[in-house]
Design a protein around this motif. Structure first.
Motif, PDB file in Angstrom:
ATOM      1  N   GLU A 104      53.047 -53.617 -15.418  1.00 26.86           N
ATOM      2  CA  GLU A 104      52.779 -53.848 -13.993  1.00 26.86           C
ATOM      3  C   GLU A 104      52.380 -52.513 -13.344  1.00 26.86           C
ATOM      4  N   PRO A 105      51.571 -52.541 -12.295  1.00 25.82           N
ATOM      5  CA  PRO A 105      51.221 -51.275 -11.636  1.00 25.82           C
ATOM      6  C   PRO A 105      52.477 -50.614 -11.057  1.00 25.82           C
ATOM      7  N   GLN A 106      52.598 -49.293 -11.236  1.00 28.62           N
ATOM      8  CA  GLN A 106      53.758 -48.554 -10.713  1.00 28.62           C
ATOM      9  C   GLN A 106      53.333 -47.838  -9.431  1.00 28.62           C
ATOM     10  N   ASP A 107      54.227 -47.834  -8.424  1.00 33.32           N
ATOM     11  CA  ASP A 107      53.831 -47.170  -7.181  1.00 33.32           C
ATOM     12  C   ASP A 107      53.947 -45.638  -7.320  1.00 33.32           C
ATOM     13  N   ALA A 108      53.331 -44.934  -6.341  1.00 25.77           N
ATOM     14  CA  ALA A 108      53.252 -43.464  -6.418  1.00 25.77           C
ATOM     15  C   ALA A 108      54.649 -42.840  -6.434  1.00 25.77           C
ATOM     16  N   GLN A 109      55.591 -43.441  -5.730  1.00 28.45           N
ATOM     17  CA  GLN A 109      56.949 -42.881  -5.677  1.00 28.45           C
ATOM     18  C   GLN A 109      57.604 -42.936  -7.062  1.00 28.45           C
ATOM     19  N   THR A 110      57.396 -44.041  -7.769  1.00 31.06           N
ATOM     20  CA  THR A 110      57.962 -44.170  -9.122  1.00 31.06           C
ATOM     21  C   THR A 110      57.354 -43.111 -10.052  1.00 31.06           C
ATOM     22  N   ARG A 160      48.241 -42.310 -15.213  1.00 26.65           N
ATOM     23  CA  ARG A 160      48.876 -41.950 -13.935  1.00 26.65           C
ATOM     24  C   ARG A 160      49.391 -40.505 -13.967  1.00 26.65           C
ATOM     25  N   ASP A 177      56.106 -40.225  -9.203  1.00 26.77           N
ATOM     26  CA  ASP A 177      56.658 -38.916  -8.810  1.00 26.77           C
ATOM     27  C   ASP A 177      58.067 -38.732  -9.374  1.00 26.77           C
TER      28      ASP A 177
END
Ligand code: SIN
Length: 293
Positions: free
Chosen positions: A23-29, A61, A31
């Protein structure tokens, strides 16, 4: 949300629990993973089910994906993914690289002037025994060097040669194209780097490519390298991973080496690997120079 993590034994490797990497991971994850990765150079994600695109997209990423000089190992579907396998196609040609033999302590692209230091390896089929992979933490190994060796490596550069790596391979893996040869002359890299995120010093090593130390005669250079490898690969600096199908491991070649144990050639092992150019401001990325003869 904070990451759920678990240290693996007494080691520096860390399991990240509950992420579904398809699944796509958000930028916070991403980081948070980067911050974790600076202190734990091997991150383990279990129970993954990844297509080549999903593996490549997650890897990307962390930095641009590298297409390695081993174009013969590239997946036809997604060339940034390399099958690492002993399996063969219908014409008895290997479907990827590295077969079933032992692979000694190495850092994946140490023979490149600008190595792509990020790597991810995903397990799809495993032999019933053997084929385990171990990593050594070269920050801990640096800290554990006797003072005399710390002094000896300070400011020194080693010579890293792809020809030496090739000589250790089995069968067709030893053969590379003329173009790949042109891209892989011997290079120099400093033996010691400082991690930009943690400020810790680390060794940069690869026993399958180092052939000497710049400015030292062959005998003294190889004697010093032998001493460093002996000290750096002590069991207390090593994490040995027992693979399960669905494991995906992310590691930083800037401050680790890894090795693989051999396995039964008649058993099946299929892994898929990506490599990434990690940014210098957040990772150790050796700056190479051409080695003169
Ligand atoms: C590698 O050295 O990149 C592959 C390790 C493995 O096959 O476990």
């Amino acid at each position: 949300m904070p990451l759920e993590t678990r240290l693996l034994g007494e080691s520096f490797a860390c399991e990240v629990i509950g992420l579904r990497l398809w699944e796509p991971q958000d930028a916070q994850t991403i980081d948070q993973l980067r911050a974790l990765w600076a202190n734990h150079p091997v991150l383990v994600f279990r129970r993954q089910a990844l297509s080549e695109d999903e593996l490549a997209d997650f890897s990307a990423r962390f930095g641009p994906l590298e297409r390695t000089v081993r174009t013969d190992w590239a997946s036809p579907a997604r060339p940034e993914v390399a099958p690492i396998s002993n399996l063969k196609d219908a014409q008895a040609r290997p479907i990827g690289g590295l077969g079933d033999g032992e692979i000694q302590w190495h850092s994946d692209q140490s023979y490149m002037m600008e190595p792509a230091t990020g790597a991810m390896l995903y397990a799809l089929e495993l032999p019933p025994e053997g084929g385990t992979t171990s990593w050594v933490d070269l920050c801990a190994a640096y800290a554990g060097l006797p003072a005399r060796l710390k002094q000896a490596v300070e400011g020194r550069r080693a010579v890293f040669s792809y020809a030496k790596r090739l000589a250790g391979y089995q069968g067709v893996d030893r053969v590379i194209s003329e173009e790949a040869k042109q891209k892989t002359p011997p290079v120099l890299h400093p033996l010691v780097h400082t991690h930009p995120a943690t400020g810790k010093k680390a060794l940069y090593l690869d026993s399958t490519t180092t052939i000497g130390i710049d400015g030292m005669d062959d005998a003294r250079g190889s004697a010093l390298l032998d001493e460093i490898y002996e000290s750096a690969t002590r069991p207390e600096f090593v994490y040995r991973h027992h693979w399960q199908v669905g494991d995906a491991l992310l590691w930083d070649n800037g401050f680790t080496m890894h090795r693989r144990e051999p396995f039964d050639p008649s058993a099946r092992r299929l892994m898929k690997r990506t490599t990434m150019f990690l940014p210098r401001d957040r990772h150790i990325v050796p700056e190479g120079a051409l080695a003169t003869a």
